[in-house]
Design an enzyme around this catalytic site. Sequence first.
Site, PDB file in Angstrom:
ATOM      1  N   LYS A 107       0.860  -1.185   0.000  1.00  0.00           N
ATOM      2  CA  LYS A 107       0.000   0.000   0.000  1.00  0.00           C
ATOM      3  C   LYS A 107       0.887   1.223   0.000  1.00  0.00           C
ATOM      4  O   LYS A 107       1.996   1.198   0.527  1.00  0.00           O
ATOM      5  CB  LYS A 107      -0.889   0.022   1.254  1.00  0.00           C
ATOM      6  CG  LYS A 107      -2.137   0.862   1.097  1.00  0.00           C
ATOM      7  CD  LYS A 107      -3.217   0.089   0.374  1.00  0.00           C
ATOM      8  CE  LYS A 107      -4.526   0.826   0.314  1.00  0.00           C
ATOM      9  NZ  LYS A 107      -5.626  -0.042  -0.122  1.00  0.00           N
TER      10      LYS A 107
HETATM   11  P1  NAD Z   1     -13.815   7.868  -2.059  1.00  0.00           P
HETATM   12  O1  NAD Z   1     -12.861   8.962  -1.761  1.00  0.00           O
HETATM   13  O2  NAD Z   1     -14.376   7.699  -3.426  1.00  0.00           O
HETATM   14  O3  NAD Z   1     -15.077   8.004  -1.066  1.00  0.00           O
HETATM   15  C1  NAD Z   1     -15.004   8.217   0.307  1.00  0.00           C
HETATM   16  C2  NAD Z   1     -16.350   8.779   0.750  1.00  0.00           C
HETATM   17  O4  NAD Z   1     -16.379   8.834   2.178  1.00  0.00           O
HETATM   18  C3  NAD Z   1     -16.637  10.189   0.258  1.00  0.00           C
HETATM   19  O5  NAD Z   1     -17.987  10.271  -0.136  1.00  0.00           O
HETATM   20  C4  NAD Z   1     -16.421  11.044   1.512  1.00  0.00           C
HETATM   21  O6  NAD Z   1     -17.192  12.233   1.517  1.00  0.00           O
HETATM   22  C5  NAD Z   1     -16.897  10.095   2.565  1.00  0.00           C
HETATM   23  N1  NAD Z   1     -16.446  10.400   3.912  1.00  0.00           N
HETATM   24  C6  NAD Z   1     -15.215  10.802   4.347  1.00  0.00           C
HETATM   25  N2  NAD Z   1     -15.252  10.978   5.692  1.00  0.00           N
HETATM   26  C7  NAD Z   1     -16.499  10.670   6.090  1.00  0.00           C
HETATM   27  C8  NAD Z   1     -17.161  10.645   7.336  1.00  0.00           C
HETATM   28  N3  NAD Z   1     -16.534  10.967   8.473  1.00  0.00           N
HETATM   29  N4  NAD Z   1     -18.454  10.272   7.358  1.00  0.00           N
HETATM   30  C9  NAD Z   1     -19.113   9.938   6.218  1.00  0.00           C
HETATM   31  N5  NAD Z   1     -18.556   9.943   5.028  1.00  0.00           N
HETATM   32  C10 NAD Z   1     -17.268  10.297   4.963  1.00  0.00           C
HETATM   33  O7  NAD Z   1     -13.130   6.533  -1.550  1.00  0.00           O
HETATM   34  P2  NAD Z   1     -13.511   5.033  -1.914  1.00  0.00           P
HETATM   35  O8  NAD Z   1     -12.630   4.595  -3.014  1.00  0.00           O
HETATM   36  O9  NAD Z   1     -14.990   4.884  -2.024  1.00  0.00           O
HETATM   37  O10 NAD Z   1     -12.990   4.291  -0.588  1.00  0.00           O
HETATM   38  C11 NAD Z   1     -13.772   4.256   0.593  1.00  0.00           C
HETATM   39  C12 NAD Z   1     -13.262   3.133   1.473  1.00  0.00           C
HETATM   40  O11 NAD Z   1     -13.335   1.911   0.744  1.00  0.00           O
HETATM   41  C13 NAD Z   1     -11.811   3.287   1.923  1.00  0.00           C
HETATM   42  O12 NAD Z   1     -11.670   2.710   3.198  1.00  0.00           O
HETATM   43  C14 NAD Z   1     -11.056   2.447   0.908  1.00  0.00           C
HETATM   44  O13 NAD Z   1      -9.818   1.995   1.401  1.00  0.00           O
HETATM   45  C15 NAD Z   1     -12.037   1.308   0.731  1.00  0.00           C
HETATM   46  N6  NAD Z   1     -11.848   0.577  -0.513  1.00  0.00           N
HETATM   47  C16 NAD Z   1     -12.031   1.169  -1.729  1.00  0.00           C
HETATM   48  C17 NAD Z   1     -11.804   0.425  -2.873  1.00  0.00           C
HETATM   49  C18 NAD Z   1     -12.048   0.985  -4.238  1.00  0.00           C
HETATM   50  O14 NAD Z   1     -11.882   0.237  -5.218  1.00  0.00           O
HETATM   51  N7  NAD Z   1     -12.471   2.226  -4.363  1.00  0.00           N
HETATM   52  C19 NAD Z   1     -11.368  -0.906  -2.778  1.00  0.00           C
HETATM   53  C20 NAD Z   1     -11.206  -1.477  -1.520  1.00  0.00           C
HETATM   54  C21 NAD Z   1     -11.429  -0.706  -0.398  1.00  0.00           C
END
Ligand code: NAD
Length: 419
Positions: A107
């Site tokens: 990561k």
């Molecule tokens: P992203 O940046 O697209 O979305 C994150 C969202 O969370 C945004 O809408 C943001 O406004 C919101 N957010 C931030 N702080 C917040 C809070 N305190 N309360 C409510 N909402 C809040 O990111 P993503 O890619 O969707 O990733 C989100 C999670 O999923 C992370 O933990 C990431 O590691 C995990 N993840 C993502 C992927 C992927 O393919 N995108 C894969 C595996 C894991």
Amino acid sequence: MSGDEANPFESLQEQIDDAAAYLDTDDDVVERLKNPERVLELNLSVDMDDGSLERFRAFRSQFNGDRGPYKGGIRYHPGVSRDEVKALSGWMVYKCAVVDIPYGGGKGGIVIDPSEYSAAELERVTRSFAEELRPLIGEDRDIPAPDVNTGQREMNWIKDTYETLEHTTEPGVVTGKSLEAGGSEGRVEATGRSVMLTAREAFDYLGTDVADASVAVQGYGNAGHVAADLIDDLGANVVAVSDSSGAVYAEDGLDTRAVKAHKNETGSVSGYPDADEEFSNEDLLTLDVDLLVPAALENAIDEDLARDVRADVIVEAANGPLTPDADDVLTEADVHVFPDILANAGGVTVSYFEWVQNRQRFYWSEQKVNEELERHIVNAFDDLTECYESLDVPNFRTAAYVVAIQRVVNAFMDNGNWP
Ligand code: NAD
């Protein structure tokens, strides 16, 4: 991460210890699986548009490579820290092992708030990071991917920097690229899709139908909004969603795609015109729903908040959204938690398919991608529930770690230790 928050790296180590208690494995071998093999820490110096020079702290952790090349995303966020990156890289090891794809875990991250910088500045930051990463990455060494605040654009930049410097074409050096740059059909939706599949299998396993469930989703980014759409498509009632601006609620269910369109237009879910009510994120996490999907960042639910959780089932879209203390409270309260390393593994699984397609220079249809993804997630779900029942472990997270750690240990033992 504020001072009183759980340290995600300590959370990871605790999760490994919890699972190791059910494994017949040497303590020394387990200890080895609790720390990264290698961590690169960088001080990037990048030219800004106004001619000034700015410095950015950046990290890449290569946690374990026993099962294949290191694999994991790159995050741009002001809260990125060495321990966070180490924890996230460890979760990748066990995530890849639980869905049985031939990767280790890595990561990376840069301490940056990307909203403060122009696209040209972000490109220079990304290319500078890619140049530093060049000796470590490669399709058989370490394969970055998107994470929070990074996407196709950043992956295309990393690929281009690497290929230019190496005088080669090697699209499999990163995944999560745009289709034109060698990406895969179905990659953008993959994480949300595995969350949906996990929720579907979980309700089925527990003897109910997810179509009858009321659902709340915390975080409406890539993972959260796709999960909400696909769970809604199964017939469930998504009553509340949130982002960092707060939560919106509609008793009869939200039109999840219309909420996303509103967020695209205004920058947040707040102010969505067809909501009955708006409230705080904390209120969303404690709603009386059948299914809660945390899809924002780690440590969203701590021990105190866990006592107020009223959902029956939690499917973790985010990485590490529950602190270990919260996990204990929820296990005690018989809340069924289906862990991140299974539920959000769709992203890395379709990354694997992208890498396979890149190496074969032969591309699959979206239907084939989705079918293969479903097969991997359903098989992993079955392995996990079989372990849950046969070893009588306390919760599904421990079961997932038992399955995953055993696979990593087997690879290590088969490879042998050298020198
Ligand atoms: P992203 O940046 O697209 O979305 C994150 C969202 O969370 C945004 O809408 C943001 O406004 C919101 N957010 C931030 N702080 C917040 C809070 N305190 N309360 C409510 N909402 C809040 O990111 P993503 O890619 O969707 O990733 C989100 C999670 O999923 C992370 O933990 C990431 O590691 C995990 N993840 C993502 C992927 C992927 O393919 N995108 C894969 C595996 C894991």
